[in-house]
Design an enzyme around this catalytic site. Structure first.
Site, PDB file in Angstrom:
ATOM      1  N   GLY A 175    -104.951  24.897 -80.619  1.00  0.00           N
ATOM      2  CA  GLY A 175    -105.948  25.334 -79.641  1.00  0.00           C
ATOM      3  C   GLY A 175    -105.294  26.416 -78.810  1.00  0.00           C
ATOM      4  O   GLY A 175    -104.391  26.131 -78.034  1.00  0.00           O
ATOM      5  N   GLU A 221     -97.580  26.673 -75.390  1.00  0.00           N
ATOM      6  CA  GLU A 221     -96.742  27.489 -74.496  1.00  0.00           C
ATOM      7  C   GLU A 221     -97.528  28.632 -73.868  1.00  0.00           C
ATOM      8  O   GLU A 221     -97.034  29.298 -72.953  1.00  0.00           O
ATOM      9  CB  GLU A 221     -95.554  28.088 -75.281  1.00  0.00           C
ATOM     10  CG  GLU A 221     -94.576  27.059 -75.860  1.00  0.00           C
ATOM     11  CD  GLU A 221     -94.960  26.611 -77.255  1.00  0.00           C
ATOM     12  OE1 GLU A 221     -96.087  26.934 -77.701  1.00  0.00           O
ATOM     13  OE2 GLU A 221     -94.149  25.927 -77.903  1.00  0.00           O
ATOM     14  N   LYS A 248     -99.281  30.759 -76.252  1.00  0.00           N
ATOM     15  CA  LYS A 248     -99.216  31.746 -77.340  1.00  0.00           C
ATOM     16  C   LYS A 248    -100.488  32.576 -77.410  1.00  0.00           C
ATOM     17  O   LYS A 248    -100.444  33.786 -77.630  1.00  0.00           O
ATOM     18  CB  LYS A 248     -98.987  31.037 -78.694  1.00  0.00           C
ATOM     19  CG  LYS A 248     -97.704  30.244 -78.766  1.00  0.00           C
ATOM     20  CD  LYS A 248     -97.580  29.498 -80.082  1.00  0.00           C
ATOM     21  CE  LYS A 248     -98.583  28.393 -80.265  1.00  0.00           C
ATOM     22  NZ  LYS A 248     -98.440  27.254 -79.353  1.00  0.00           N
ATOM     23  N   PRO A 283    -104.336  14.373 -71.908  1.00  0.00           N
ATOM     24  CA  PRO A 283    -103.401  14.868 -70.900  1.00  0.00           C
ATOM     25  C   PRO A 283    -102.060  15.182 -71.544  1.00  0.00           C
ATOM     26  O   PRO A 283    -101.582  14.444 -72.403  1.00  0.00           O
ATOM     27  CB  PRO A 283    -103.269  13.706 -69.917  1.00  0.00           C
ATOM     28  CG  PRO A 283    -103.871  12.519 -70.572  1.00  0.00           C
ATOM     29  CD  PRO A 283    -104.772  13.003 -71.670  1.00  0.00           C
ATOM     30  N   GLY A 333     -95.398  23.390 -78.475  1.00  0.00           N
ATOM     31  CA  GLY A 333     -96.773  23.876 -78.581  1.00  0.00           C
ATOM     32  C   GLY A 333     -97.370  24.094 -77.202  1.00  0.00           C
ATOM     33  O   GLY A 333     -96.779  23.721 -76.179  1.00  0.00           O
TER      34      GLY A 333
HETATM   35  P1  GDP Z   1    -101.196  27.869 -76.899  1.00  0.00           P
HETATM   36  O1  GDP Z   1    -101.602  26.720 -77.763  1.00  0.00           O
HETATM   37  O2  GDP Z   1     -99.727  28.137 -76.966  1.00  0.00           O
HETATM   38  O3  GDP Z   1    -102.010  29.105 -77.145  1.00  0.00           O
HETATM   39  O4  GDP Z   1    -101.486  27.416 -75.389  1.00  0.00           O
HETATM   40  P2  GDP Z   1    -102.821  26.683 -74.870  1.00  0.00           P
HETATM   41  O5  GDP Z   1    -103.925  27.668 -74.825  1.00  0.00           O
HETATM   42  O6  GDP Z   1    -103.056  25.411 -75.605  1.00  0.00           O
HETATM   43  O7  GDP Z   1    -102.358  26.247 -73.417  1.00  0.00           O
HETATM   44  C1  GDP Z   1    -101.968  27.170 -72.461  1.00  0.00           C
HETATM   45  C2  GDP Z   1    -102.853  26.983 -71.220  1.00  0.00           C
HETATM   46  O8  GDP Z   1    -102.260  27.634 -70.126  1.00  0.00           O
HETATM   47  C3  GDP Z   1    -104.231  27.591 -71.365  1.00  0.00           C
HETATM   48  O9  GDP Z   1    -105.133  26.827 -70.602  1.00  0.00           O
HETATM   49  C4  GDP Z   1    -104.066  28.982 -70.760  1.00  0.00           C
HETATM   50  O10 GDP Z   1    -105.282  29.514 -70.237  1.00  0.00           O
HETATM   51  C5  GDP Z   1    -103.104  28.681 -69.642  1.00  0.00           C
HETATM   52  N1  GDP Z   1    -102.193  29.767 -69.285  1.00  0.00           N
HETATM   53  C6  GDP Z   1    -101.587  30.690 -70.084  1.00  0.00           C
HETATM   54  N2  GDP Z   1    -100.737  31.444 -69.367  1.00  0.00           N
HETATM   55  C7  GDP Z   1    -100.791  30.989 -68.100  1.00  0.00           C
HETATM   56  C8  GDP Z   1    -100.097  31.330 -66.896  1.00  0.00           C
HETATM   57  O11 GDP Z   1     -99.251  32.217 -66.853  1.00  0.00           O
HETATM   58  N3  GDP Z   1    -100.411  30.615 -65.772  1.00  0.00           N
HETATM   59  C9  GDP Z   1    -101.340  29.617 -65.773  1.00  0.00           C
HETATM   60  N4  GDP Z   1    -101.562  28.965 -64.645  1.00  0.00           N
HETATM   61  N5  GDP Z   1    -102.004  29.267 -66.899  1.00  0.00           N
HETATM   62  C10 GDP Z   1    -101.722  29.937 -68.039  1.00  0.00           C
HETATM   63  P1  IMO Z   2    -100.973  24.739 -80.450  1.00  0.00           P
HETATM   64  O1  IMO Z   2    -101.005  25.713 -81.609  1.00  0.00           O
HETATM   65  C1  IMO Z   2     -99.438  20.914 -79.033  1.00  0.00           C
HETATM   66  C2  IMO Z   2     -99.076  17.702 -81.998  1.00  0.00           C
HETATM   67  C3  IMO Z   2     -99.986  16.486 -81.906  1.00  0.00           C
HETATM   68  C4  IMO Z   2     -99.044  15.415 -82.450  1.00  0.00           C
HETATM   69  C5  IMO Z   2     -98.306  16.157 -83.559  1.00  0.00           C
HETATM   70  C6  IMO Z   2     -98.872  15.920 -84.953  1.00  0.00           C
HETATM   71  O2  IMO Z   2    -102.187  24.745 -79.609  1.00  0.00           O
HETATM   72  O3  IMO Z   2     -99.694  24.894 -79.694  1.00  0.00           O
HETATM   73  P2  IMO Z   2    -101.040  16.836 -86.181  1.00  0.00           P
HETATM   74  O4  IMO Z   2    -102.501  16.645 -85.874  1.00  0.00           O
HETATM   75  O5  IMO Z   2    -100.596  18.245 -86.211  1.00  0.00           O
HETATM   76  O6  IMO Z   2    -100.618  16.070 -87.404  1.00  0.00           O
HETATM   77  O7  IMO Z   2    -100.266  16.127 -84.938  1.00  0.00           O
HETATM   78  O8  IMO Z   2     -98.394  17.521 -83.236  1.00  0.00           O
HETATM   79  N1  IMO Z   2     -99.769  19.007 -82.058  1.00  0.00           N
HETATM   80  C7  IMO Z   2     -99.788  19.893 -81.050  1.00  0.00           C
HETATM   81  N2  IMO Z   2     -99.280  19.814 -79.799  1.00  0.00           N
HETATM   82  N3  IMO Z   2    -100.033  22.049 -79.438  1.00  0.00           N
HETATM   83  C8  IMO Z   2    -100.520  22.159 -80.701  1.00  0.00           C
HETATM   84  O9  IMO Z   2    -100.987  23.316 -81.208  1.00  0.00           O
HETATM   85  C9  IMO Z   2    -100.436  21.032 -81.550  1.00  0.00           C
HETATM   86  N4  IMO Z   2    -100.825  20.790 -82.823  1.00  0.00           N
HETATM   87  C10 IMO Z   2    -100.399  19.559 -83.126  1.00  0.00           C
HETATM   88  O10 IMO Z   2    -100.353  16.232 -80.572  1.00  0.00           O
HETATM   89  O11 IMO Z   2     -98.108  15.052 -81.477  1.00  0.00           O
HETATM   90 MG    MG Z   3    -102.629  24.924 -77.626  1.00  0.00          MG
END
Ligand code: GDP
Ligand code: IMO
Ligand code: MG
Length: 431
Positions: free
Chosen positions: A39, A13, A15, A302, A11
């Site tokens: 998120g 990554e 996305k 974190p 997760g």
């Molecule tokens: P998701 O859940 O897969 O959509 O990823 P999140 O939004 O939870 O976490 C990705 C974080 O990395 C976010 O704070 C993005 O703004 C940030 N992000 C995405 N792509 C890049 C990148 O290429 N470089 C940096 N430094 N941050 C990035």
């Molecule tokens: P996105 O879509 C990272 C993790 C939680 C916990 C486990 C189970 O932003 O990549 P849950 O509340 O789903 O039963 O928790 O899964 N987890 C995630 N970790 N990114 C997420 O979503 C997550 N959604 C759940 O931290 O370890």
């Molecule tokens: Mg996320």
């Protein structure tokens, strides 16, 4: 062209950012599983937007976003998310469609989630959003779907049965306080009225869209390693985050899918409990956490960080049938002297190259690393593969070779503009 975007690690990554980029070539965005445990971040014009239930592509005007039947929906969270976006000048009320087969999260699910975590000996580190308990009810066939919520005749009785049972469980097993049926009934009937204009039959809606030649982008939540069947069980979420989940969750046939894109970070992170074989020692952890701003987009916790794990990513490519991968956060490696890639796990004398189902085995394995030189320069302004420092090109080429699929997109910063295509992602051709 119908495309699935899935997380190929644990997760987070990136996305959201990749979906935002690909939305230019899509008409309809679909969330197919998970709930507001997700998120997904999009940074546009310096402003950060975090999507939890609403598909991340909806910053683009004129697109439609469906919350599919495989999603678990907290009505309060969904209404709040629409309101928050409106407050920032993005009105998605016309754009959001809600599948009537999606299950509804109630406050008793959230309280159970937290109480069960507290009572567990091996904590999972859930997000506390009620995701697991809501999916439990779905599988136990006592859940309440959006269609049930909107049916004024049958909803009261369904809710009464659930509240009675959950109150007994909460009080007798977990020593928690009970919920008032009447209060929940009134509150959820009001949500039903607010949600009614958005409600559609999900699969029928998508069939009509496909018949009209619309392009669909399926947005996975969580990641392959958090998939209920193919991740690090029991340290997983309660849904199928992998590509197959898009078909069951959205209600579209596998034959309707043209392409699968896996998203990987240039390193690895995980939030919550469970094994992370390449986890950094404290100093490197702090450095990556600070530079990559690795704090949960939903809970603010974190994130744990580690080197890129090619065994994990290769497993994800195979399970999802990824045609191509998108690599994010390359810039976070910009000042690293020597970069490690995990290419296997050592268990005593034995080296394992295939991802094991045995989570206890995974937890005790030591990673086998391959070292590559870092590039020690900024990648944030690169607009083409050839503009990347040679060492960064070598690193990415090595990832491609280890995963067996080409890279289609490279992201080198959180801003919308900091991303470029490699080859043609439509044909999957490499650089
Ligand atoms: P998701 O859940 O897969 O959509 O990823 P999140 O939004 O939870 O976490 C990705 C974080 O990395 C976010 O704070 C993005 O703004 C940030 N992000 C995405 N792509 C890049 C990148 O290429 N470089 C940096 N430094 N941050 C990035
Ligand atoms: P996105 O879509 C990272 C993790 C939680 C916990 C486990 C189970 O932003 O990549 P849950 O509340 O789903 O039963 O928790 O899964 N987890 C995630 N970790 N990114 C997420 O979503 C997550 N959604 C759940 O931290 O370890
Ligand atoms: Mg996320």
């Amino acid at each position: 062209m119908n495309v699935i975007v899935v997380g190929a690690q644990w997760g987070d990554e990136g996305k959201g950012k990749i979906i935002d980029v690909l939305t230019e070539e899509a008409d309809i965005l679909v969330r197919y599983q998970g709930g507001n445990n997700a998120g997904h971040t999009v940074v546009a014009d310096g402003q950060e937007f975090i999507f939890h239930l609403i598909p991340s592509g909806l910053l683009h005007p004129g697109k439609v976003g469906l919350i599919g039947h495989g999603v678990v929906v907290d009505p309060e969270a969904l209404l709040e998310e629409m309101q928050r976006l409106k407050g920032r000048g993005i009105d998605v009320r016309q754009a959001v469609k809600l599948g009537d087969g999606a299950h509804v999260i109630f406050p008793y699910h959230k309280r159970l989630d937290v109480a069960q975590e507290a009572a567990r000996t091996g904590r999972l580190g859930t997000t506390g959003r009620g995701i697991g308990p809501c999916y439990v009810d779905k599988v136990a066939r006592c859940g309440i779907r959006i269609a049930d919520l909107c049916d004024r005749q049958s909803f009261p009785e369904r809710l009464r049965r659930n509240v009675e049972e959950k109150n007994r469980l909460l009080q007798l097993v977990y020593g928690e306080s009970p919920f008032s049926y009447q209060e929940l009934l009134e509150r959820y009937q009001a949500y039903a009225e607010q949600l009614a204009p958005h409600v559609v039959n999900g699969p029928r809606f998508l069939r009509a869209a496909m018949a009209a030649g619309k392009r669909i982008l399926f947005e996975g939540a969580q990641g392959t390693m958090l998939d209920l069947d193919h991740g690090t069980y029991p340290y997983v979420t309660s849904s199928n985050a992998t590509a197959g989940g898009a078909c069951t969750g959205a209600g579209v046939p596998p034959t309707a899918i043209d392409r699968v894109i896996g998203v990987v970070k240039a390193y690895t992170t995980r939030v919550g409990e469970g094994p992370l074989p390449t986890e950094f020692p404290p100093q490197l952890m702090e450095r990556f956490r600070a530079r990559g701003r690795e704090f949960g987009a939903t809970t603010g916790r974190p994130r744990r960080c580690g080197w890129f794990d090619a065994v994990v990513a290769r497993h994800a490519v195979l399970i999802n049938g990824c045609d191509v991968i998108a690599v994010t956060k390359l810039d976070v490696l910009d000042d690293v002297e020597t970069i490690q890639i995990c290419v296997g796990y050592r268990d005593g004398e034995r080296v394992i190259e295939e991802f094991p189902s045995d989570t206890a085995l995974l937890a005790r394995c030591e990673p086998v690393y391959e070292s590559l030189p870092g590039w020690r320069s900024d990648t944030g302004a690169a607009e083409r593969f050839e503009e990347l420092p040679p060492a960064a090109q070598r690193y990415l080429k090595r990832l491609e070779a280890l995963l067996g699929v080409p890279i289609c997109l490279i992201s080198t910063g959180s801003q919308r503009e900091q991303v470029f295509r490699v080859g043609s992602w439509l044909t999957g051709a490499s650089a």
